[in-house]
Scaffold this motif. Structure first.
Motif, PDB file in Angstrom:
ATOM      1  N   ALA A  96       0.860  -1.333  -0.142  1.00 10.66           N
ATOM      2  CA  ALA A  96      -0.081  -0.015   0.056  1.00 10.66           C
ATOM      3  C   ALA A  96       1.024   1.386  -0.129  1.00 10.66           C
ATOM      4  CB  ALA A  96      -1.044  -0.036   1.075  1.00 10.66           C
ATOM      5  N   PRO A  97       0.437   2.447  -0.692  1.00 11.24           N
ATOM      6  CA  PRO A  97       1.288   3.787  -0.631  1.00 11.24           C
ATOM      7  C   PRO A  97       1.246   4.176   0.840  1.00 11.24           C
ATOM      8  CG  PRO A  97      -0.305   3.361  -2.408  1.00 11.24           C
ATOM      9  CD  PRO A  97      -0.588   2.451  -1.675  1.00 11.24           C
ATOM     10  N   PRO A  98       1.991   4.990   1.128  1.00 10.06           N
ATOM     11  CA  PRO A  98       2.011   5.705   2.403  1.00 10.06           C
ATOM     12  C   PRO A  98       0.851   6.882   2.384  1.00 10.06           C
ATOM     13  CG  PRO A  98       3.761   6.722   0.919  1.00 10.06           C
ATOM     14  CD  PRO A  98       3.211   5.419   0.295  1.00 10.06           C
ATOM     15  N   SER A  99       0.890   7.305   3.695  1.00 13.08           N
ATOM     16  CA  SER A  99      -0.393   8.256   3.962  1.00 13.08           C
ATOM     17  C   SER A  99      -0.202   9.632   3.240  1.00 13.08           C
ATOM     18  CB  SER A  99      -0.543   8.399   5.277  1.00 13.08           C
ATOM     19  OG  SER A  99       0.658   9.049   5.880  1.00 13.08           O
ATOM     20  N   TRP A 100       1.093   9.937   2.916  1.00 15.55           N
ATOM     21  CA  TRP A 100       1.278  11.371   2.288  1.00 15.55           C
ATOM     22  C   TRP A 100       1.102  11.024   0.596  1.00 15.55           C
ATOM     23  CZ3 TRP A 100       4.752  10.561  -1.557  1.00 15.55           C
ATOM     24  CH2 TRP A 100       5.960   9.783  -1.357  1.00 15.55           C
ATOM     25  N   ALA A 101       0.917  10.026   0.117  1.00 10.68           N
ATOM     26  CA  ALA A 101       0.873   9.871  -1.104  1.00 10.68           C
ATOM     27  C   ALA A 101      -0.520  10.278  -1.602  1.00 10.68           C
ATOM     28  CB  ALA A 101       1.161   8.413  -1.637  1.00 10.68           C
ATOM     29  N   ASP A 102      -0.726  10.870  -2.525  1.00 14.38           N
ATOM     30  CA  ASP A 102      -2.258  11.271  -2.884  1.00 14.38           C
ATOM     31  C   ASP A 102      -2.720  10.029  -4.027  1.00 14.38           C
ATOM     32  OD1 ASP A 102      -4.689  12.097  -4.178  1.00 14.38           O
ATOM     33  OD2 ASP A 102      -3.771  14.323  -4.832  1.00 14.38           O
ATOM     34  N   PRO A 103      -3.587   9.135  -3.557  1.00 15.33           N
ATOM     35  CA  PRO A 103      -4.200   8.107  -4.232  1.00 15.33           C
ATOM     36  C   PRO A 103      -4.715   8.487  -5.635  1.00 15.33           C
ATOM     37  CG  PRO A 103      -5.925   8.664  -2.565  1.00 15.33           C
ATOM     38  CD  PRO A 103      -4.354   9.525  -2.486  1.00 15.33           C
ATOM     39  N   SER A 104      -5.174   9.643  -5.779  1.00 18.79           N
ATOM     40  CA  SER A 104      -5.719  10.074  -7.261  1.00 18.79           C
ATOM     41  C   SER A 104      -4.681  10.461  -8.379  1.00 18.79           C
ATOM     42  CB  SER A 104      -6.318  11.293  -7.207  1.00 18.79           C
ATOM     43  OG  SER A 104      -5.759  12.407  -6.605  1.00 18.79           O
ATOM     44  N   GLY A 105      -3.285  10.266  -7.723  1.00 19.20           N
ATOM     45  CA  GLY A 105      -2.249  10.603  -8.574  1.00 19.20           C
ATOM     46  C   GLY A 105      -1.520   9.553  -9.114  1.00 19.20           C
ATOM     47  N   GLY A 106      -2.041   8.398  -8.895  1.00 22.17           N
ATOM     48  CA  GLY A 106      -1.515   7.072  -9.281  1.00 22.17           C
ATOM     49  C   GLY A 106       0.146   6.740  -8.802  1.00 22.17           C
ATOM     50  N   LEU A 107       0.761   5.773  -9.451  1.00 20.61           N
ATOM     51  CA  LEU A 107       2.146   5.515  -9.136  1.00 20.61           C
ATOM     52  C   LEU A 107       2.883   5.668 -10.258  1.00 20.61           C
ATOM     53  CD1 LEU A 107       1.720   2.399  -6.602  1.00 20.61           C
ATOM     54  CD2 LEU A 107       1.748   4.766  -6.000  1.00 20.61           C
ATOM     55  N   GLY A 108       4.249   5.844 -10.014  1.00 26.01           N
ATOM     56  CA  GLY A 108       4.945   5.925 -11.335  1.00 26.01           C
ATOM     57  C   GLY A 108       6.155   4.999 -11.565  1.00 26.01           C
ATOM     58  N   PRO A 109       7.475   5.395 -12.088  1.00 26.10           N
ATOM     59  CA  PRO A 109       8.431   4.487 -12.162  1.00 26.10           C
ATOM     60  C   PRO A 109       9.054   4.034 -11.073  1.00 26.10           C
ATOM     61  CG  PRO A 109       8.669   6.382 -13.848  1.00 26.10           C
ATOM     62  CD  PRO A 109       7.354   6.720 -13.020  1.00 26.10           C
ATOM     63  N   ALA A 110       9.521   2.762 -11.055  1.00 24.81           N
ATOM     64  CA  ALA A 110       9.884   2.087  -9.917  1.00 24.81           C
ATOM     65  C   ALA A 110      11.222   1.296 -10.241  1.00 24.81           C
ATOM     66  CB  ALA A 110       8.843   1.061  -9.327  1.00 24.81           C
ATOM     67  N   ALA A 111      11.955   0.838  -9.127  1.00 22.81           N
ATOM     68  CA  ALA A 111      13.074   0.099  -9.354  1.00 22.81           C
ATOM     69  C   ALA A 111      13.631  -0.622  -7.920  1.00 22.81           C
ATOM     70  CB  ALA A 111      14.414   0.988  -9.659  1.00 22.81           C
ATOM     71  N   ILE A 112      14.236  -1.887  -8.123  1.00 23.73           N
ATOM     72  CA  ILE A 112      14.487  -2.699  -6.876  1.00 23.73           C
ATOM     73  C   ILE A 112      15.870  -2.742  -6.661  1.00 23.73           C
ATOM     74  CG2 ILE A 112      14.331  -4.783  -6.062  1.00 23.73           C
ATOM     75  CD1 ILE A 112      11.889  -5.479  -7.509  1.00 23.73           C
ATOM     76  N   GLY A 113      16.417  -2.184  -5.532  1.00 22.19           N
ATOM     77  CA  GLY A 113      17.705  -2.393  -5.135  1.00 22.19           C
ATOM     78  C   GLY A 113      17.985  -3.611  -4.107  1.00 22.19           C
ATOM     79  N   VAL A 114      18.853  -4.391  -4.227  1.00 24.49           N
ATOM     80  CA  VAL A 114      19.511  -5.473  -3.484  1.00 24.49           C
ATOM     81  C   VAL A 114      20.597  -5.053  -2.601  1.00 24.49           C
ATOM     82  CG1 VAL A 114      20.245  -7.782  -3.594  1.00 24.49           C
ATOM     83  CG2 VAL A 114      18.855  -6.894  -5.335  1.00 24.49           C
ATOM     84  N   PHE A 115      20.418  -4.875  -1.241  1.00 21.85           N
ATOM     85  CA  PHE A 115      21.332  -4.625  -0.339  1.00 21.85           C
ATOM     86  C   PHE A 115      21.384  -5.680   0.744  1.00 21.85           C
ATOM     87  CE2 PHE A 115      19.094  -0.827  -1.852  1.00 21.85           C
ATOM     88  CZ  PHE A 115      20.085  -0.244  -2.627  1.00 21.85           C
ATOM     89  N   ASP A 116      22.750  -6.360   0.711  1.00 26.07           N
ATOM     90  CA  ASP A 116      22.999  -7.353   1.797  1.00 26.07           C
ATOM     91  C   ASP A 116      22.006  -8.302   2.139  1.00 26.07           C
ATOM     92  OD1 ASP A 116      25.559  -6.322   1.951  1.00 26.07           O
ATOM     93  OD2 ASP A 116      25.046  -4.834   3.404  1.00 26.07           O
ATOM     94  N   GLY A 117      21.213  -8.772   1.258  1.00 29.12           N
ATOM     95  CA  GLY A 117      20.007  -9.715   1.208  1.00 29.12           C
ATOM     96  C   GLY A 117      18.664  -9.248   1.546  1.00 29.12           C
ATOM     97  N   SER A 118      18.667  -7.772   1.486  1.00 32.03           N
ATOM     98  CA  SER A 118      17.357  -7.243   1.706  1.00 32.03           C
ATOM     99  C   SER A 118      17.029  -6.368   0.596  1.00 32.03           C
ATOM    100  CB  SER A 118      17.166  -6.319   3.145  1.00 32.03           C
ATOM    101  OG  SER A 118      18.220  -5.262   3.032  1.00 32.03           O
ATOM    102  N   PHE A 119      15.805  -5.927   0.176  1.00 31.28           N
ATOM    103  CA  PHE A 119      15.455  -5.357  -0.826  1.00 31.28           C
ATOM    104  C   PHE A 119      14.470  -3.971  -0.691  1.00 31.28           C
ATOM    105  CE2 PHE A 119      15.348  -9.923  -1.238  1.00 31.28           C
ATOM    106  CZ  PHE A 119      16.287 -10.167  -2.228  1.00 31.28           C
TER     107      PHE A 119
END
Length: 379
Positions: A96-119
């Motif tokens: 779920a998006p955080p509370s500060w995010a406006d749900p009417s604005g949708g979501l945009g570009p994303a990327a995953i980072g791998v750091f010592d076994g966590s993501f």
């Protein structure tokens, strides 16, 4: 083979049949050459996946791609593949998006980072009350579990630059992590730019100061740069980005050479990719390296130019990225059609164990994805 053994027998055969040995060596060389290059000039086009800015990362021999499909702007799509031809469509990567995010604005570009076994999932959301798109960060211990975002404010939000988007994590050869992103600029400001900043080792805190990698300076960039990603080869840094307006056939993929992961970067005189067999108006490109240190590019293209009555359809494309004389090159001479399927419970076991993929392939129906996810939950 008696006292001579295998080696002696082969030597005798070579002396008696030199012509045959030469023929075998030639055929073997041709086979190995073909096997070595593999898909070095082939683009894999995955229809029915419309991610304007896909980002890719490899973990445990599996390639993961994330992005937001305009047909479902409230979800972050996650795809996985063992061969970059057959892709599994997973449920929404973000819980779920955080509370500060406006749900009417949708979501945009994303990327995953791998750091010592966590993501860490870096993604773009609209800030409530500001109307600006900024970068947030969500975490997960496993890639097959939804990412959780408990932030109280955006991770990167340059209000004076018109916001921040297109996040792209990068770890250099020494293990130092960075985050690159773009800003669209705003009226009266300094215009669009590509940025980078060091990260803490867990990827959850920015350190130091943001640095400008690149601003548009060439006519063919048409005043726009976006979607940065970085690669390194023997101390040489290469920046891949998109330029020119979106949503038409003028967008291009470009590259620049950088002195450090924080710049400065010098753009090449010409775009890297302007359209080819891989499709029209290439953009949203993201460069990444596989476990064999081969370089690849995930990007978005249109299946045709926007002319006539036909409305172009977006598609997800993966192409090989080559390096010659310290210069990036894309040479596409053929294409292959990727396939899509939905996951089963066994997929997670196969991914973790490295076993053979036993899931039955199915034709992908975008509108059925949520129903498939619900079925998985019930199972």
């Amino acid at each position: 083979m008696g006292e001579k053994g295998l080696t002696g027998g082969l030597v005798d055969f070579a002396r008696r049949q030199p012509g045959m040995v030469v023929l075998v060596l030639v055929l073997a060389g041709l086979y190995l050459s073909k096997a070595g290059t593999g898909d070095s000039d082939r683009a894999v086009i995955v229809a029915n996946v419309d991610l304007p800015a896909p980002s890719l990362v490899i973990h445990n021999r599996t390639t993961y791609a994330v992005g937001v499909d305009p047909r479902a702007p409230d979800a972050i799509q996650l795809l996985s593949s063992r061969d970059r031809h057959t892709w599994t469509v997973h449920p929404n990567a973000l819980a779920a998006p955080p509370s500060w995010a406006d749900p009417s604005g949708g979501l945009g570009p994303a990327a995953i980072g791998v750091f010592d076994g966590s993501f860490v999932l870096y993604y773009t959301a609209t800030v409530r009350g500001l109307g600006l798109r900024c970068v947030s960060a969500a975490t997960s211990k496993h890639l097959d579990e939804p990412f959780e975002d408990t932030s109280l404010a955006p991770f990167v939000c340059q209000t004076a630059e018109g916001g921040s988007t297109d996040p792209s994590p990068y770890v250099d050869a020494a293990g130092r992590p960075y985050l690159a992103w773009s800003s669209p600029g705003q009226a009266g400001g300094s215009g669009p730019a590509l940025w980078a900043q060091p990260l803490r080792s867990d990827g959850l805190v920015l350190t130091g100061d943001p640095a400008v990698l690149l601003r548009p300076s060439l006519p063919w960039q048409d005043g726009r740069v976006a979607s940065p990603s970085l690669l390194e080869d023997d101390g040489h840094y290469h920046l891949v980005y998109s330029a020119a307006p979106e949503l038409n056939d003028r967008q291009v993929v470009a590259d620049a050479s950088c002195r450090t992961p924080l710049g400065p970067c010098q753009p090449t005189d010409r775009p890297l990719l302007t359209g080819s067999l891989a499709g029209s108006g290439p953009g949203g490109a993201h460069a990444f390296a596989d476990t064999s240190h081969h370089w690849w590019l995930g990007l978005h293209t249109w299946d045709s130019p926007p002319t006539g009555a036909y409305t172009p359809v977006g598609q997800f494309v993966v192409v090989p990225l080559q390096l010659h004389d310290n210069k990036l090159k894309i040479d596409i001479t053929s294409t292959a059609h990727g396939t899509l399927r939905t996951p089963t419970r066994r997929d997670h076991d196969d991914t973790d164990s490295g076993g053979t993929d036993r899931t039955e392939h199915r034709r992908f129906d975008f509108n059925r994805e949520n129903r498939d996810a619900q079925d998985l939950d019930r199972n």
